[in-house]
Each structure stands twice: as C-alpha cells, then as structure tokens.
Design a protein around this motif. Structure first.
Motif, PDB file in Angstrom:
ATOM      1  N   ARG A 148       0.820  -1.215   0.000  1.00  0.00           N
ATOM      2  CA  ARG A 148       0.000   0.000   0.000  1.00  0.00           C
ATOM      3  C   ARG A 148       0.852   1.262   0.000  1.00  0.00           C
ATOM      4  NH1 ARG A 148      -4.800  -1.401   4.440  1.00  0.00           N
ATOM      5  NH2 ARG A 148      -5.589  -3.267   3.358  1.00  0.00           N
ATOM      6  N   SER A 365       3.241   8.266  10.487  1.00  0.00           N
ATOM      7  CA  SER A 365       3.259   8.377   9.026  1.00  0.00           C
ATOM      8  C   SER A 365       2.800   7.083   8.384  1.00  0.00           C
ATOM      9  CB  SER A 365       4.659   8.742   8.532  1.00  0.00           C
ATOM     10  OG  SER A 365       5.036  10.033   8.960  1.00  0.00           O
ATOM     11  N   TYR A 368      -0.844   6.942   8.639  1.00  0.00           N
ATOM     12  CA  TYR A 368      -1.428   7.883   7.675  1.00  0.00           C
ATOM     13  C   TYR A 368      -1.475   7.272   6.280  1.00  0.00           C
ATOM     14  CZ  TYR A 368      -1.754  11.885   4.525  1.00  0.00           C
ATOM     15  OH  TYR A 368      -2.121  12.749   3.519  1.00  0.00           O
ATOM     16  N   VAL A 369      -0.374   6.674   5.845  1.00  0.00           N
ATOM     17  CA  VAL A 369      -0.340   6.034   4.524  1.00  0.00           C
ATOM     18  C   VAL A 369      -1.382   4.930   4.435  1.00  0.00           C
ATOM     19  CG1 VAL A 369       1.041   4.559   3.009  1.00  0.00           C
ATOM     20  CG2 VAL A 369       2.048   6.596   3.997  1.00  0.00           C
ATOM     21  N   ASN A 370      -1.503   4.154   5.503  1.00  0.00           N
ATOM     22  CA  ASN A 370      -2.482   3.071   5.485  1.00  0.00           C
ATOM     23  C   ASN A 370      -3.911   3.596   5.349  1.00  0.00           C
ATOM     24  OD1 ASN A 370      -3.226   0.261   5.762  1.00  0.00           O
ATOM     25  ND2 ASN A 370      -3.994   0.810   7.785  1.00  0.00           N
ATOM     26  N   GLU A 371      -4.181   4.742   5.941  1.00  0.00           N
ATOM     27  CA  GLU A 371      -5.523   5.330   5.855  1.00  0.00           C
ATOM     28  C   GLU A 371      -5.784   5.972   4.493  1.00  0.00           C
ATOM     29  OE1 GLU A 371      -5.640   8.207   8.939  1.00  0.00           O
ATOM     30  OE2 GLU A 371      -5.726   6.745  10.574  1.00  0.00           O
ATOM     31  N   GLN A 372      -4.747   6.553   3.881  1.00  0.00           N
ATOM     32  CA  GLN A 372      -4.947   7.413   2.722  1.00  0.00           C
ATOM     33  C   GLN A 372      -4.352   6.887   1.414  1.00  0.00           C
ATOM     34  OE1 GLN A 372      -6.798  10.165   2.868  1.00  0.00           O
ATOM     35  NE2 GLN A 372      -7.136   9.949   5.079  1.00  0.00           N
ATOM     36  N   TYR A 373      -3.812   5.672   1.399  1.00  0.00           N
ATOM     37  CA  TYR A 373      -3.041   5.226   0.237  1.00  0.00           C
ATOM     38  C   TYR A 373      -3.849   5.231  -1.065  1.00  0.00           C
ATOM     39  CZ  TYR A 373      -5.182   0.544   0.547  1.00  0.00           C
ATOM     40  OH  TYR A 373      -6.057  -0.507   0.566  1.00  0.00           O
ATOM     41  N   LYS A 374      -5.144   5.054  -0.987  1.00  0.00           N
ATOM     42  CA  LYS A 374      -5.959   5.043  -2.205  1.00  0.00           C
ATOM     43  C   LYS A 374      -6.143   6.453  -2.769  1.00  0.00           C
ATOM     44  CE  LYS A 374      -8.647   0.899  -1.042  1.00  0.00           C
ATOM     45  NZ  LYS A 374     -10.013   0.366  -0.755  1.00  0.00           N
ATOM     46  N   ASN A 375      -5.899   7.468  -1.949  1.00  0.00           N
ATOM     47  CA  ASN A 375      -6.196   8.843  -2.355  1.00  0.00           C
ATOM     48  C   ASN A 375      -4.971   9.682  -2.693  1.00  0.00           C
ATOM     49  OD1 ASN A 375      -8.948   8.300  -1.645  1.00  0.00           O
ATOM     50  ND2 ASN A 375      -8.446   8.735   0.505  1.00  0.00           N
ATOM     51  N   ILE A 376      -3.778   9.256  -2.258  1.00  0.00           N
ATOM     52  CA  ILE A 376      -2.619  10.149  -2.342  1.00  0.00           C
ATOM     53  C   ILE A 376      -1.714   9.879  -3.534  1.00  0.00           C
ATOM     54  CG2 ILE A 376      -2.526  10.832   0.064  1.00  0.00           C
ATOM     55  CD1 ILE A 376      -0.708   8.603   0.704  1.00  0.00           C
ATOM     56  N   PRO A 384       2.488  15.015   6.840  1.00  0.00           N
ATOM     57  CA  PRO A 384       1.505  16.083   7.056  1.00  0.00           C
ATOM     58  C   PRO A 384       1.916  16.970   8.231  1.00  0.00           C
ATOM     59  CG  PRO A 384       0.377  14.020   6.625  1.00  0.00           C
ATOM     60  CD  PRO A 384       1.841  13.692   6.757  1.00  0.00           C
TER      61      PRO A 384
END
Length: 419
Positions: A148, A365, A368-376, A384
C-alpha cells in the motif's frame, strides 16, 4: 507464526541482554510510548503485514514493537551490515517479531535477508536508504502488488525514491520522514552531531580539542557534526558544493575551502554528503600522517576505499573498528568502521530521546499512509504538518514545557491585510 523457526539470527541465547537494552530505551521514549498507547486501542494495522529495514538496534526494536502493538505482523531486517546488534535480534524474535539479520553478514547474506523480508508480502514498509524499495522495483516486482505504501527514514533513500518518481516508476506512495521538521531539526542535527562523536571517541580514545576537523557537507547532519566538534575544542573546516550552505558555514564561524585544500590540514575527517568519492586518491596524497577518516553518510562510498587500498603498501586492523593504511611514502591514515556509518557501525547511534521523535513520526506516518493510500497517488509526499506538530507537542508535554497560544484577536490580526 513461529518466529523462532522462521527467523535468521545469530544466537537466541543473547535475547536476555537484548531485552534489557530495549527496556532501557523504552523508559526514555515518552512520545513513542504515547503513540503505542493509542495504537493498542485503535489497532490501525490490524490484519496487515509490515516490513521494516532500519539500523537494527534497541531504539529501532522498540519502534517495531510499537507497530506490532498496532496489530501488525512485523518482519524486520537491518539496513547496514555493521549496525545490527545480535542480542536485539534475538529479543525481537522472542517478542513475536520475525527477524532476518545478523551482525556483519557477507554481501550475499545481507541481500538474502532483505529479500526474505520482502517475501513475507508486506502491506506497508518502513525503509532506511531505499534498499527494500529498490529491490521491489527491480528484481522482485512480483512482490509489489500487495504493498500500500510506506515511509523512508533517510536523505539517501528519499533521493532514490524521487528518482523513481521522476521516471514515473514509483509504484506506491512513500512518506519522506527525513524531510519532516521533527526529523531533520533534531535527529539529523543533534542526533548525528552527538552520535558521530560518540562513535569516533569510543573507537579512537584520542583527544579532539586542539585538532582540526574537516566536515564534508553542511546539511543538517553536517551542521550537527561541526557544532559538536567545535564544542569539543576542535578547529573546524567545512567543505561544500552549495554556495548558500558554504556562506552559512562561514557565518557560523567555520573555515570553508575545497576538500583538496582541507585535506592538507585535517586530523579528523567526517563525510556527511550522501554522495560518492568525497575523499579519494588526490586527497589521500596530501593528507597528514595519522589522519583519521570516518563517514556518517548512509553508504560506504564517501571515502573511496578502492583508491585507498590501491595507494597503500599494507593495511592492518590496529584496534576494533580502526584499519591502518600505510602509503608508499610511509604516511599512515586510519579508516574507521570500514567507511560505514561511524555512529552506528562503531557506536549505538542517536540518543534515545532524539529517536523518540523520529520514530514517532515513522509510526504515525505509516498509519497515515495506510488510511490514505488510495487517495494520495504513487508519489513521494511530506509528513503532514499536523503530524509534525503533534509529535512536537507530545515532546513538550513529556518535558513538562508549556508554550503560549494565540488569542482570537491575534489570529484575526494575522489573517487580516488591514491594521
């Protein structure tokens, strides 16, 4: 998961001493302890696999345990052959973390450990220097599909990531932890500054006061090394390629000159550039008898060991982590820790209180990547700012330090274009 049977470590009998080291750093990492408390409740990595490649010592071990507390199945390997501590590896295995690492493996073994770590098919990655990422994007692309994203610790690793991104080849998002304020202002400057001299002084047992220290590179790490050398009583020379940083070094009170000139004056040399061949044959040719060479950049290419060997009539180990090279005219120069990271290969790395902030950034971090990986998107991104500030606030609270807050009137004033 049977971590004992699945791991590759030197000796499980060393685990007790490893646990003592990890317990010690845990007591001095209050920010990471606070993150761990949150992770234990929220389980941000539940059901996920995390692969970590970092300098495998006590502080890194505690980061791995914090990620594990967040619900992850963790596999870890070393990011430098000489910084791995075998007792730490054994302790982590006992704690249910899969480990592929030994102190001073040969190059083939080191590569094997990296690949075995990736063969666990991780969802998330923490890397140091970009070795895991490079393997994934080259010879083991078959292991890419589940990843991810992840976080990178170092300047060197970020340079490699940005090269991949520029070529359009980066396959998942990576957070540039090294570029966060709470990383480079404290870890790179104060952590590197102290730990480099811890490693040099422990290894050489020689005085620094009155000597001339040449620091190659005046980034945040170089600033820290130069500052601590000055504090130890040394005369400091800085070499640079960036005119802005060169002026900064001059304004900070240091001499600035090209390496070829500095090589004539130095008693100690510390390279912190992230580039290769910073000290090579033309520099060895003019060095003082007895010059001591060390590197604090990620890879062992800043001091050109091929040139040094070619110019030497003999070499020998004269003290642990010190190799003596005798040049054709009889001068001797000394290389510390094989030209690898002197603060880790010949020391214990940064102080725990410093790595507390850096590894807290790594942990949040990764979440954060795990939460947002589909969007970033597939890119290198900064930590951040709110996470950076959160870590700094946690540090202040751990130190029992309070700071002022803006009033509503002050906020309004700053946001207005009229007086």
């Amino acid at each position: 998961m049977n971590t004992v049977s699945e791991s590759i470590v030197k000796d499980m009998a060393l685990a007790h001493n490893g646990h003592l080291k990890i317990d010690w750093v845990r007591e001095h990492m209050p920010v990471l302890n606070r993150i761990r408390d949150r992770f234990e409740k929220e389980k941000p990595f539940a059901g996920l696999k995390v692969a970590i490649s970092l300098h495998l010592e006590a502080k890194t071990a505690y980061l791995a345990k914090v990620v594990q507390a967040g619900g992850a199945e963790v596999t870890i390997t070393g990011s430098n052959p000489l910084s791995t501590q075998d007792d730490i590896c054994a302790a982590l295995v006992e704690d249910g973390i899969r480990v592929f690492a030994k102190y001073n493996p040969d190059p083939a073994e080191y590569k094997e450990h990296l690949i075995k770590t990736l063969e666990t098919r991780p969802d998330l990655i923490i890397d140091d220097g970009g070795d895991l990422i490079t393997i994934l994007h080259s010879e083991r692309r078959d292991l890419l599909s589940q990843v991810r994203g992840g976080a990178e610790e170092t300047t060197t690793g970020i340079l490699r990531l940005k090269a991949l991104e520029k070529e359009g080849k980066l396959e998942f998002p990576m957070v540039a932890v090294n570029d966060a304020f709470c990383k480079y202002l404290f870890d790179n400057r104060y952590g590197t500054g102290q730990s480099v001299w811890d490693g040099i002084n422990r290894t050489t047992n020689l005085v620094v006061a009155g000597k001339t220290v040449v620091v190659a590179g005046y980034g945040w790490c170089g600033k820290g090394v130069a500052m601590r050398a000055k504090g130890l009583g040394a005369k400091v020379i800085v070499t640079e390629i960036d005119p802005i940083k060169a002026v900064e070094a001059y304004m900070d009170g240091f001499e600035v000159m090209p390496m070829l000139e500095a090589a004539k004056h130095g008693d100690y040399f510390v390279t912190v550039t992230g580039n290769r061949d910073i000290i090579s044959k033309e520099h060895f040719a003019v060095m003082k008898d007895g010059a001591i060479l060390s590197n604090a950049g990620h890879f062992d290419v800043e001091v050109n060991k091929v040139d040094l060997n070619a110019m030497s009539t003999s070499s020998r180990i004269v003290r642990k982590d010190i190799e003596e090279f005798v040049l054709a005219d009889g001068r001797k120069v000394y290389l510390l820790a094989e030209g690898r990271l002197v603060n880790l290969a010949a020391g214990d790395g940064h102080p725990a209180e410093i790595m507390d902030m850096t590894f807290a950034l790594q942990a949040v971090s990764l979440a954060y990547v795990n939460e947002q990986y589909k969007n970033i998107g597939k890119k290198v991104l900064n930590v951040p700012f709110e996470l950076d500030q959160m870590v700094a606030q946690y540090k202040l609270e751990a130190l029992n330090i309070g700071i002022d807050k803006l009033t509503n009137e002050q906020k309004s004033y700053l946001e207005s274009w009229v007086e």
